[in-house]
Design a protein around this motif. Structure first.
Motif, short mmCIF file in Angstrom:
data_model
loop_
_atom_site.label_atom_id
_atom_site.label_comp_id
_atom_site.label_asym_id
_atom_site.label_seq_id
_atom_site.Cartn_x
_atom_site.Cartn_y
_atom_site.Cartn_z
N THR A 56 37.37 37.47 60.09
CA THR A 56 37.43 38.28 61.30
C THR A 56 36.37 39.38 61.18
OG1 THR A 56 39.17 39.68 60.36
CG2 THR A 56 39.87 37.88 61.78
N TYR A 57 35.78 39.68 62.30
CA TYR A 57 34.74 40.70 62.37
C TYR A 57 35.15 41.71 63.42
CZ TYR A 57 31.93 37.04 60.14
OH TYR A 57 31.46 36.07 59.30
N GLU A 58 34.83 42.98 63.18
CA GLU A 58 35.06 44.01 64.18
C GLU A 58 33.73 44.68 64.51
OE1 GLU A 58 38.08 46.75 62.95
OE2 GLU A 58 39.67 45.28 63.18
N TYR A 59 33.64 45.16 65.72
CA TYR A 59 32.42 45.81 66.17
C TYR A 59 32.27 47.14 65.46
CZ TYR A 59 28.76 47.69 69.10
OH TYR A 59 27.58 48.23 69.54
N ASP A 60 31.09 47.40 64.93
CA ASP A 60 30.76 48.65 64.26
C ASP A 60 29.72 49.37 65.11
OD1 ASP A 60 29.94 50.72 62.64
OD2 ASP A 60 29.67 49.49 60.85
N SER A 61 30.14 50.46 65.77
CA SER A 61 29.23 51.17 66.66
C SER A 61 28.07 51.81 65.90
CB SER A 61 29.98 52.22 67.48
OG SER A 61 30.62 53.14 66.63
N ASP A 62 28.29 52.18 64.65
CA ASP A 62 27.20 52.77 63.86
C ASP A 62 26.08 51.77 63.62
OD1 ASP A 62 28.57 55.17 63.70
OD2 ASP A 62 29.50 54.69 61.76
N ALA A 63 26.45 50.53 63.36
CA ALA A 63 25.45 49.49 63.11
C ALA A 63 25.09 48.73 64.38
CB ALA A 63 25.99 48.51 62.07
N ASP A 64 25.78 49.03 65.48
CA ASP A 64 25.59 48.35 66.75
C ASP A 64 25.67 46.83 66.59
OD1 ASP A 64 25.27 48.21 69.50
OD2 ASP A 64 23.08 48.03 69.34
N GLY A 65 26.73 46.41 65.90
CA GLY A 65 26.95 44.98 65.69
C GLY A 65 28.29 44.74 65.02
N PHE A 66 28.60 43.47 64.80
CA PHE A 66 29.86 43.11 64.17
C PHE A 66 29.73 43.14 62.65
CE2 PHE A 66 30.34 41.42 68.40
CZ PHE A 66 31.66 41.69 68.68
N ARG A 67 30.81 43.55 61.99
CA ARG A 67 30.84 43.52 60.52
C ARG A 67 32.13 42.85 60.08
NH1 ARG A 67 34.32 47.51 58.66
NH2 ARG A 67 34.76 49.11 60.19
N LEU A 68 32.05 42.20 58.95
CA LEU A 68 33.23 41.53 58.40
C LEU A 68 34.32 42.55 58.14
CD1 LEU A 68 34.25 38.78 57.37
CD2 LEU A 68 33.35 39.40 55.12
N HIS A 69 35.50 42.30 58.69
CA HIS A 69 36.62 43.23 58.52
C HIS A 69 37.92 42.46 58.69
CE1 HIS A 69 39.44 46.48 59.41
NE2 HIS A 69 38.60 47.25 58.75
N PRO A 70 38.78 42.46 57.67
CA PRO A 70 40.05 41.74 57.79
C PRO A 70 40.92 42.34 58.91
CG PRO A 70 39.73 42.57 55.55
CD PRO A 70 38.63 43.13 56.39
N ALA A 71 41.53 41.46 59.68
CA ALA A 71 42.44 41.91 60.74
C ALA A 71 43.80 42.21 60.14
CB ALA A 71 42.56 40.82 61.81
N MET A 72 44.51 43.11 60.78
CA MET A 72 45.87 43.44 60.36
C MET A 72 46.75 42.20 60.51
SD MET A 72 45.68 46.62 59.48
CE MET A 72 47.35 47.21 59.45
#
Length: 103
Positions: A56-72
């Protein structure tokens, strides 16, 4: 995405022509509502259907893109339930159509 382009792939066509079966398919989905991407793997063999969340990926506004991030866990369960329901309906239709064609 309709998924039709994979069937036009020369490797896939060669496998199908040589009587190989495709039993696992991976999909990547984007949710515009919660700015999340999900990679799921659907595995089917005979009457068994298994769906796993691979990444799962979540949007990272700092990088202006998606980053790998485990979902709850509750989000993962909600995603799996949605995919299981839809995939099971489609899989059941395919099995029934194959049974009818075999008659």
């Amino acid at each position: 995405m309709s998924g039709t382009s994979i069937w036009n792939n020369s490797f896939v066509q060669e496998c199908l022509q040589n009587d190989f079966y495709i039993t696992t398919i991976g999909y990547k989905f984007e949710s515009l509502a919660d700015l999340r991407e999900v990679v799921v793997e659907i595995n089917f063999k005979y009457d068994d259907l298994k769906i796993d969340i691979c990444k799962t990926y979540e949007y990272d506004s700092d990088a202006d893109g998606f980053r790998l991030h485990p979902a709850m866990l509750d989000v993962q369960e909600e995603i799996l339930k949605m995919f299981q329901t839809a995939a099971y309906e489609q899989y059941t239709e395919i099995l029934e159509r194959q049974r009818q064609e075999a008659l």
